[in-house]
Design a protein around this motif. Structure first.
Motif, PDB file in Angstrom:
ATOM      1  N   PHE A  75       0.829  -1.208   0.000  1.00  0.00           N
ATOM      2  CA  PHE A  75       0.000   0.000   0.000  1.00  0.00           C
ATOM      3  C   PHE A  75       0.863   1.257   0.000  1.00  0.00           C
ATOM      4  O   PHE A  75       1.974   1.267   0.519  1.00  0.00           O
ATOM      5  CB  PHE A  75      -0.953   0.006   1.194  1.00  0.00           C
ATOM      6  CG  PHE A  75      -2.021  -1.054   1.098  1.00  0.00           C
ATOM      7  CD1 PHE A  75      -2.931  -1.050   0.060  1.00  0.00           C
ATOM      8  CD2 PHE A  75      -2.087  -2.074   2.038  1.00  0.00           C
ATOM      9  CE1 PHE A  75      -3.910  -2.033  -0.039  1.00  0.00           C
ATOM     10  CE2 PHE A  75      -3.062  -3.062   1.947  1.00  0.00           C
ATOM     11  CZ  PHE A  75      -3.975  -3.043   0.909  1.00  0.00           C
ATOM     12  N   GLN A 101      -2.936   6.159  -0.782  1.00  0.00           N
ATOM     13  CA  GLN A 101      -4.140   5.329  -0.709  1.00  0.00           C
ATOM     14  C   GLN A 101      -4.781   5.350   0.680  1.00  0.00           C
ATOM     15  O   GLN A 101      -5.782   4.658   0.906  1.00  0.00           O
ATOM     16  CB  GLN A 101      -3.789   3.881  -1.106  1.00  0.00           C
ATOM     17  CG  GLN A 101      -3.347   3.771  -2.573  1.00  0.00           C
ATOM     18  CD  GLN A 101      -2.926   2.367  -2.973  1.00  0.00           C
ATOM     19  OE1 GLN A 101      -2.256   1.682  -2.201  1.00  0.00           O
ATOM     20  NE2 GLN A 101      -3.308   1.946  -4.161  1.00  0.00           N
ATOM     21  N   ALA A 116      -8.078  -0.239  -2.839  1.00  0.00           N
ATOM     22  CA  ALA A 116      -6.696   0.170  -3.093  1.00  0.00           C
ATOM     23  C   ALA A 116      -5.942  -0.957  -3.793  1.00  0.00           C
ATOM     24  O   ALA A 116      -5.156  -0.715  -4.717  1.00  0.00           O
ATOM     25  CB  ALA A 116      -6.006   0.542  -1.776  1.00  0.00           C
ATOM     26  N   GLN A 155      -7.021  -1.152  -7.394  1.00  0.00           N
ATOM     27  CA  GLN A 155      -6.405  -0.038  -8.113  1.00  0.00           C
ATOM     28  C   GLN A 155      -4.981  -0.393  -8.549  1.00  0.00           C
ATOM     29  O   GLN A 155      -4.614  -0.287  -9.716  1.00  0.00           O
ATOM     30  CB  GLN A 155      -6.377   1.201  -7.197  1.00  0.00           C
ATOM     31  CG  GLN A 155      -5.723   2.421  -7.798  1.00  0.00           C
ATOM     32  CD  GLN A 155      -5.555   3.535  -6.778  1.00  0.00           C
ATOM     33  OE1 GLN A 155      -4.715   3.449  -5.883  1.00  0.00           O
ATOM     34  NE2 GLN A 155      -6.345   4.577  -6.898  1.00  0.00           N
ATOM     35  N   MET A 210      -8.682   4.786   1.653  1.00  0.00           N
ATOM     36  CA  MET A 210      -9.399   3.874   0.752  1.00  0.00           C
ATOM     37  C   MET A 210      -9.599   2.538   1.469  1.00  0.00           C
ATOM     38  O   MET A 210      -8.834   2.178   2.362  1.00  0.00           O
ATOM     39  CB  MET A 210      -8.578   3.596  -0.521  1.00  0.00           C
ATOM     40  CG  MET A 210      -8.430   4.761  -1.464  1.00  0.00           C
ATOM     41  SD  MET A 210      -7.370   4.339  -2.897  1.00  0.00           S
ATOM     42  CE  MET A 210      -8.504   3.328  -3.873  1.00  0.00           C
TER      43      MET A 210
END
Lengths: 344, 344
Positions: free
Chosen positions: A170, A174, A182, A185, A177
């Motif tokens: 991560f 992000q 995330a 994405q 989210m």
């Protein structure tokens, strides 16, 4: 070099259950955060939309050609779908073994030439469910995505926080989210060939469990009770592990369990085959076998330690074992504990 | 569970030497690729600069307030330095153990409370050089960055290709960037507290070697011959390993070697302390000891296999060993080979 030890597992992260949510996936491009960390800022998409509105207003003025050129640029930045998506690569119909820089599968298909795997492309036929998209699950998801798995189902109820940044995957932009959004994405940018399903829910709630079970059963065919080939448990508490165990027992679904110790330096993976191996309720780690309620282990203001190294190693071993199981090469490991404090 | 085997190492990737380059770091935001994969496209930064030029031209027209507002938006997208950096989080002066969602170091500082590390914050005093930012080096760099290392020096002469996407770290939108620039882009977004130095050069050339040696010697103090605390070798060929060995012998610099086998399922790490352990020229892997010229191993149209799993495990073991060495906990492993084909 690796030795087996009894480990204590973290109860941290088992926040109060939330209801099932279906949050739209945010923009793929970076948000333009100027606010303090932790507060959501205007996203790149919002900025670009505002810019477009201003440009439309400017249309009232002379030199429309120049303004159209600007519009084109902004739209191009925002990607084909109107979302500010990072343009990545187009989908690839067939995996090729061709050795060219532009082939993302050349190093994987080479496993066939090296005599490791009989038919690597078969990976596209497989679906894997990952329960828990934290320090282990997110990295496992990225590995499977980069390996070109057919379909990934992701389950988590948590959101990304700066406190997660000590593990891989991560990104700070992000924060806020859901972890599943995330992940989708990031993963869809990395490999658009993988079908991603995102479930932001808590499997330990009645409604969450129903959705979990239903999603595993969907797409079942050929007399199989589920539409997935493997379930990976990457959660951080026993309650959730027992729920995965229950679901997989009901569906006779093979799964692999994983975990990292509270002190960040040990971890394990475990293969569970309903009807063949002992189930997780019968072969739990020591601390559960001794009847301790894990909720008593969680204290206010105290968080478990974690390291990207141990998490990365456990994710790597878990996915390696998954690849061996799915692609039928080598020997699938029934149980493995790593304890890195001594000699790794 | 882990067994020692002799492994063959990949010669792939040792492209013809290039001269030392100092490419400016590209934009942090996604590039707006519409060209076919493999060809460099206009970056977000280029797009935004072009947009700014157009807007400046528009300044000749009425309503300057609206245009200034647009300019502000674009500049905000482009970040404080004028580069289109993803605004992430502000720098953090002191590492805190406070258990709040907004603290990226809480899980690391918890290593102290767990009794694993005496003084975790000391990690900020350390500098690590990573030679080779490929499947192992890039992940090692990300792990050290997320752990909050003080300074990272990155060396590679290669560019990102779609053919690298089967390993962790690089993204398709970074295709065409130098690996060091792409790494700095990603790592600076993840943790702005880490000082990053990017060297896009080939250490096996005369000029590259001089720059390499000079950069290791820079910032030396207290009678130390280098300004770094550890060198990690993450290259994919022996020639480069021998150059790292030569540099570290000259500087009496402790380093760790790593590698992954051509068939993607085995790997190793090795600790080398000049004056204490045998150097890499005296204790090389079997294939080198047997006098094979690795260039004969490389055949046209044949690429070695690689997996994100093995690469991730080797990177995790390498950085775990580095943390133990730097932060003085546990037992530093002198040599470790993993062979995952049997039982992981």
């Amino acid at each position: 070099v690796f030795i087996v030890v009894s480990t204590k597992y973290s109860a941290v992260g088992s926040s109060p259950p939330r209801s099932t949510r279906h949050t739209p996936i945010q923009t793929a491009a970076a948000s333009t955060r100027t606010d303090p960390p932790g507060r959501p800022a205007a996203t790149m998409e919002e900025e670009l939309h505002a810019l477009l509105r201003d440009l439309d207003a400017l249309k009232q003025l002379p030199d429309p050609a120049s303004i159209d050129r600007m519009r084109d640029r902004v739209v191009k930045m925002m990607g084909p779908s109107g979302a500010a998506a990072a343009a990545t690569r187009s989908k690839i119909k067939d995996m090729s073994a061709e050795v060219v820089d532009s082939n993302p599968y050349s190093r994987l298909m080479a496993l066939q030439r090296m005599g490791i795997v009989d038919n690597y492309e078969r990976i596209r036929d497989y679906s894997v469910a990952i329960v828990g998209v934290g320090g282990v699950g997110s990295v496992a998801a990225e590995m499977l995505t980069r390996c070109g798995i057919g379909r990934l189902l992701l389950y988590d109820y948590d959101t990304v926080e700066l406190a997660n940044m000590n593990r891989l995957f991560f990104r700070p932009d992000q924060v806020g989210m859901t972890k599943t959004d995330a992940a989708v994405q990031t993963l869809s940018e990395i490999n658009p060939d993988v079908v991603l399903e995102s479930y932001s829910l808590n499997i330990t709630t009645v409604k969450g469990f129903e959705t979990f079970l239903g999603s595993l059963k969907a797409r079942s065919s050929n007399g199989r009770s589920t539409g997935v080939d493997l379930v990976l448990s990457c959660v951080d508490n026993y309650e959730a592990r027992m729920v995965v165990n229950q679901a997989c027992n009901e569906l006779r679904q093979t799964w692999m369990e994983s975990g990292v110790s509270e002190d960040a330096v040990s971890g394990h993976i475990q293969l569970l085959v309903p009807g063949e191996t002992a189930c997780f309720a019968c072969a739990p780690p020591l601390v559960v076998a001794s009847g301790v309620d894990e909720r008593t282990l969680k204290r206010d203001g105290v968080c478990a330690a974690s390291l990207p190294t141990t998490m990365g190693v456990v994710a790597g071993l878990l996915v390696q074992n998954s690849l061996k199981y799915l692609l039928k090469f080598g020997q699938v490991s029934p149980y493995l504990v790593i304890a890195s404090i001594e000699l790794l």
